[in-house]
Design a protein around this motif. Structure first.
Motif, PDB file in Angstrom:
ATOM      1  N   HIS A 123       2.261  -9.195  -1.020  1.00 47.72           N
ATOM      2  CA  HIS A 123       1.754  -7.855  -1.340  1.00 47.72           C
ATOM      3  C   HIS A 123       2.870  -6.978  -1.885  1.00 47.72           C
ATOM      4  N   THR A 124       2.460  -5.915  -2.543  1.00 52.93           N
ATOM      5  CA  THR A 124       3.354  -4.818  -2.894  1.00 52.93           C
ATOM      6  C   THR A 124       2.819  -3.585  -2.177  1.00 52.93           C
ATOM      7  N   GLU A 126       8.165  -1.016  -5.932  1.00 59.17           N
ATOM      8  CA  GLU A 126       8.912  -1.956  -6.772  1.00 59.17           C
ATOM      9  C   GLU A 126       9.146  -3.291  -6.083  1.00 59.17           C
ATOM     10  N   ASN A 127       8.770  -3.398  -4.828  1.00 63.89           N
ATOM     11  CA  ASN A 127       9.008  -4.622  -4.052  1.00 63.89           C
ATOM     12  C   ASN A 127       7.724  -5.408  -3.838  1.00 63.89           C
ATOM     13  N   THR A 128       7.787  -6.712  -4.079  1.00 64.69           N
ATOM     14  CA  THR A 128       6.692  -7.629  -3.772  1.00 64.69           C
ATOM     15  C   THR A 128       7.232  -8.702  -2.844  1.00 64.69           C
ATOM     16  N   ILE A 134       5.593   1.061   9.716  1.00 68.38           N
ATOM     17  CA  ILE A 134       4.874   2.280   9.341  1.00 68.38           C
ATOM     18  C   ILE A 134       4.600   2.206   7.844  1.00 68.38           C
ATOM     19  N   VAL A 135       3.333   2.300   7.487  1.00 68.50           N
ATOM     20  CA  VAL A 135       2.927   2.243   6.079  1.00 68.50           C
ATOM     21  C   VAL A 135       2.152   3.511   5.763  1.00 68.50           C
ATOM     22  N   ASP A 136       2.568   4.249   4.721  1.00 68.21           N
ATOM     23  CA  ASP A 136       1.899   5.521   4.434  1.00 68.21           C
ATOM     24  C   ASP A 136       0.764   5.392   3.423  1.00 68.21           C
ATOM     25  N   ALA A 137       0.511   4.174   2.960  1.00 69.40           N
ATOM     26  CA  ALA A 137      -0.606   3.913   2.041  1.00 69.40           C
ATOM     27  C   ALA A 137      -0.979   2.442   2.181  1.00 69.40           C
ATOM     28  N   PRO A 138      -2.219   2.073   1.861  1.00 69.38           N
ATOM     29  CA  PRO A 138      -2.629   0.670   2.004  1.00 69.38           C
ATOM     30  C   PRO A 138      -1.754  -0.274   1.188  1.00 69.38           C
ATOM     31  N   LEU A 139      -1.584  -1.472   1.712  1.00 71.97           N
ATOM     32  CA  LEU A 139      -0.894  -2.516   0.957  1.00 71.97           C
ATOM     33  C   LEU A 139      -1.745  -2.935  -0.238  1.00 71.97           C
ATOM     34  N   HIS A 140      -1.098  -3.551  -1.222  1.00 72.74           N
ATOM     35  CA  HIS A 140      -1.832  -4.108  -2.372  1.00 72.74           C
ATOM     36  C   HIS A 140      -1.487  -5.588  -2.453  1.00 72.74           C
ATOM     37  N   THR A 165      -1.326  -9.351  -3.782  1.00 71.52           N
ATOM     38  CA  THR A 165      -1.055  -9.714  -5.179  1.00 71.52           C
ATOM     39  C   THR A 165      -1.317 -11.166  -5.529  1.00 71.52           C
ATOM     40  N   SER A 166      -1.673 -12.013  -4.571  1.00 72.97           N
ATOM     41  CA  SER A 166      -1.808 -13.428  -4.929  1.00 72.97           C
ATOM     42  C   SER A 166      -3.007 -14.065  -4.251  1.00 72.97           C
ATOM     43  N   GLY A 167      -3.591 -15.027  -4.945  1.00 73.96           N
ATOM     44  CA  GLY A 167      -4.636 -15.866  -4.392  1.00 73.96           C
ATOM     45  C   GLY A 167      -5.822 -15.098  -3.839  1.00 73.96           C
ATOM     46  N   ILE A 168      -6.436 -15.717  -2.841  1.00 77.22           N
ATOM     47  CA  ILE A 168      -7.649 -15.155  -2.261  1.00 77.22           C
ATOM     48  C   ILE A 168      -7.375 -13.841  -1.527  1.00 77.22           C
ATOM     49  N   ALA A 169      -6.099 -13.599  -1.178  1.00 76.53           N
ATOM     50  CA  ALA A 169      -5.757 -12.364  -0.471  1.00 76.53           C
ATOM     51  C   ALA A 169      -6.077 -11.125  -1.297  1.00 76.53           C
ATOM     52  N   ARG A 170      -6.134 -11.286  -2.622  1.00 76.00           N
ATOM     53  CA  ARG A 170      -6.461 -10.126  -3.469  1.00 76.00           C
ATOM     54  C   ARG A 170      -7.855  -9.587  -3.178  1.00 76.00           C
ATOM     55  N   LEU A 171      -8.720 -10.436  -2.625  1.00 84.17           N
ATOM     56  CA  LEU A 171     -10.064  -9.983  -2.265  1.00 84.17           C
ATOM     57  C   LEU A 171     -10.030  -8.980  -1.117  1.00 84.17           C
ATOM     58  N   LEU A 172      -8.893  -8.921  -0.408  1.00 86.84           N
ATOM     59  CA  LEU A 172      -8.768  -7.998   0.718  1.00 86.84           C
ATOM     60  C   LEU A 172      -8.413  -6.576   0.285  1.00 86.84           C
ATOM     61  N   ASN A 173      -8.025  -6.394  -0.982  1.00 86.76           N
ATOM     62  CA  ASN A 173      -7.528  -5.081  -1.404  1.00 86.76           C
ATOM     63  C   ASN A 173      -8.490  -3.925  -1.111  1.00 86.76           C
ATOM     64  N   PRO A 174      -9.800  -4.065  -1.332  1.00 89.06           N
ATOM     65  CA  PRO A 174     -10.673  -2.927  -0.994  1.00 89.06           C
ATOM     66  C   PRO A 174     -10.690  -2.587   0.496  1.00 89.06           C
ATOM     67  N   PHE A 175     -10.201  -3.520   1.331  1.00 94.39           N
ATOM     68  CA  PHE A 175     -10.250  -3.323   2.778  1.00 94.39           C
ATOM     69  C   PHE A 175      -8.853  -3.287   3.402  1.00 94.39           C
ATOM     70  N   SER A 176      -7.832  -3.155   2.573  1.00 95.56           N
ATOM     71  CA  SER A 176      -6.464  -3.257   3.097  1.00 95.56           C
ATOM     72  C   SER A 176      -6.125  -2.137   4.049  1.00 95.56           C
ATOM     73  N   HIS A 177      -6.785  -0.951   3.902  1.00 95.72           N
ATOM     74  CA  HIS A 177      -6.522   0.130   4.838  1.00 95.72           C
ATOM     75  C   HIS A 177      -7.048  -0.202   6.238  1.00 95.72           C
ATOM     76  N   LEU A 178      -8.034  -1.102   6.305  1.00 93.47           N
ATOM     77  CA  LEU A 178      -8.523  -1.557   7.608  1.00 93.47           C
ATOM     78  C   LEU A 178      -7.650  -2.683   8.147  1.00 93.47           C
ATOM     79  N   PHE A 179      -7.166  -3.512   7.231  1.00 99.09           N
ATOM     80  CA  PHE A 179      -6.391  -4.694   7.609  1.00 99.09           C
ATOM     81  C   PHE A 179      -5.130  -4.314   8.368  1.00 99.09           C
TER      82      PHE A 179
END
Length: 227
Positions: A150-151, A183-185, A201-207, A209-223
Motif C-alpha cells: 500500500h501507499t 511517496e512511500n509504497t 497512527i494513520v490520518d487517512a485511509p491506506l491505498h 496497490t497490488s493484486g486482489i488487495a486493491r479491491l479493499l480500497n473502498p473499505f480501507s478506512h474500516l480495515f
C-alpha cells in the motif's frame, strides 16, 4: 538495535511544543524506548531553556517575583502511596496469553484499547481511541504475517513495540520510529519467530496497490479503523 529515529527538526518541534499531537505522542513513546533520543531531547531542552532564560531574565524583577512566591500557599504534598492508591498500574496489553509491555507514554491508552481481532492471514489488530488525537491501532504480525502492499493518502506513523519486521524498503527492530507518506509504497511483513507488534497512527485511509488487495480500497478506512 534501534536504527530509525525522529530527525533533528522533528525533535526541535517536539521540545518547543510545536509538533502535531500524533507526532508528539509518537516521539514521546519512542523516547521512552530510545536512550539516544532521550539524550538528544535533554540537550535540546537545556539549550532552548537557557536561551529563553537569558531573554526573560532581562525582563524579570526578581525582588517582586520572590515576594510573590512567599505569598503562595504551601504546595500539597503527594506521597507515592497516595499517587498509587486505587487500580493497579497496568503496563501491558495481551494477545492469546502473551503480554506486551508498552512504553510509558502509551500505557494511559491501555484502557482505551479494544480487543484484538483477526484481519487476514497472520495479522491481528486492536483499535486505540486517542480522543482528540484520533484513532490508532496496535497491529500484530505473527511469523509470516503481511500487510498488503500500500501507499498512503496521508501520513503513517509507526513505532515498533516488540519484534522485527521488514517492508521491502528497510528492516525494523524494537523501538524504531517510522514515518511514511504518499511517496512511500511498502508491504510490511514479519518473519521473526516471535512476530512483531507495532503501534500505528494513520490520518487517512491506506491505498492498496497490488493484486486482489486493491479491491479493499473502498473499505480501507474500516480495515485499519482510520475514521
Amino acid at each position: 538495535m534501534i536504527n530509525f529515529h525522529p530527525n533533528q527538526l522533528q525533535l526541535i518541534d517536539f521540545v518547543e511544543g510545536n509538533s502535531a499531537p500524533a507526532m508528539a505522542l509518537m516521539i514521546s513513546a519512542h523516547k521512552d524506548m530510545c536512550p539516544k533520543c532521550r539524550g538528544r531531547i535533554e540537550l535540546l531542552e537545556s539549550s532552548i531553556g537557557e536561551g529563553i532564560f537569558e531573554v526573560e531574565a532581562e525582563r524579570i524583577d526578581f525582588g517582586t517575583m520572590l515576594s510573590d512566591i512567599t505569598k503562595l500557599p504551601a504546595a500539597e504534598q503527594i506521597t507515592f502511596d497516595q499517587a498509587s492508591r486505587g487500580q493497579p498500574l497496568v503496563e501491558s496489553i495481551e494477545l492469546d496469553g502473551r503480554q506486551f509491555k508498552l512504553p510509558r507514554t502509551l500505557r494511559r491508552f491501555i484502557a482505551k484499547t479494544g480487543n484484538f481481532s483477526h484481519l487476514l492471514g497472520n495479522l491481528w489488530q486492536a483499535p486505540v481511541d486517542l480522543g482528540p488525537i484520533g484513532k490508532a491501532n496496535f497491529i500484530y504480525m505473527q511469523k509470516g504475517g503481511r500487510v498488503p502492499e500500500h501507499t498512503h493518502r496521508g501520513t503513517e506513523l509507526t513505532l515498533v513495540i516488540n519484534g522485527e519486521f521488514s517492508d521491502g524498503m528497510s528492516d525494523y527492530d524494537t523501538g524504531d520510529f517510522i514515518l511514511m507518506g504518499g511517496e512511500n509504497t511498502h508491504a510490511p511483513y514479519s518473519e521473526a519467530s516471535e512476530g512483531c507488534l507495532v503501534f500505528s497512527i494513520v490520518d487517512a485511509p491506506l491505498h492498496f496497490t497490488s493484486g486482489i488487495a486493491r479491491l479493499l480500497n473502498p473499505f480501507s478506512h474500516l480495515f485499519f479503523n482510520t475514521k
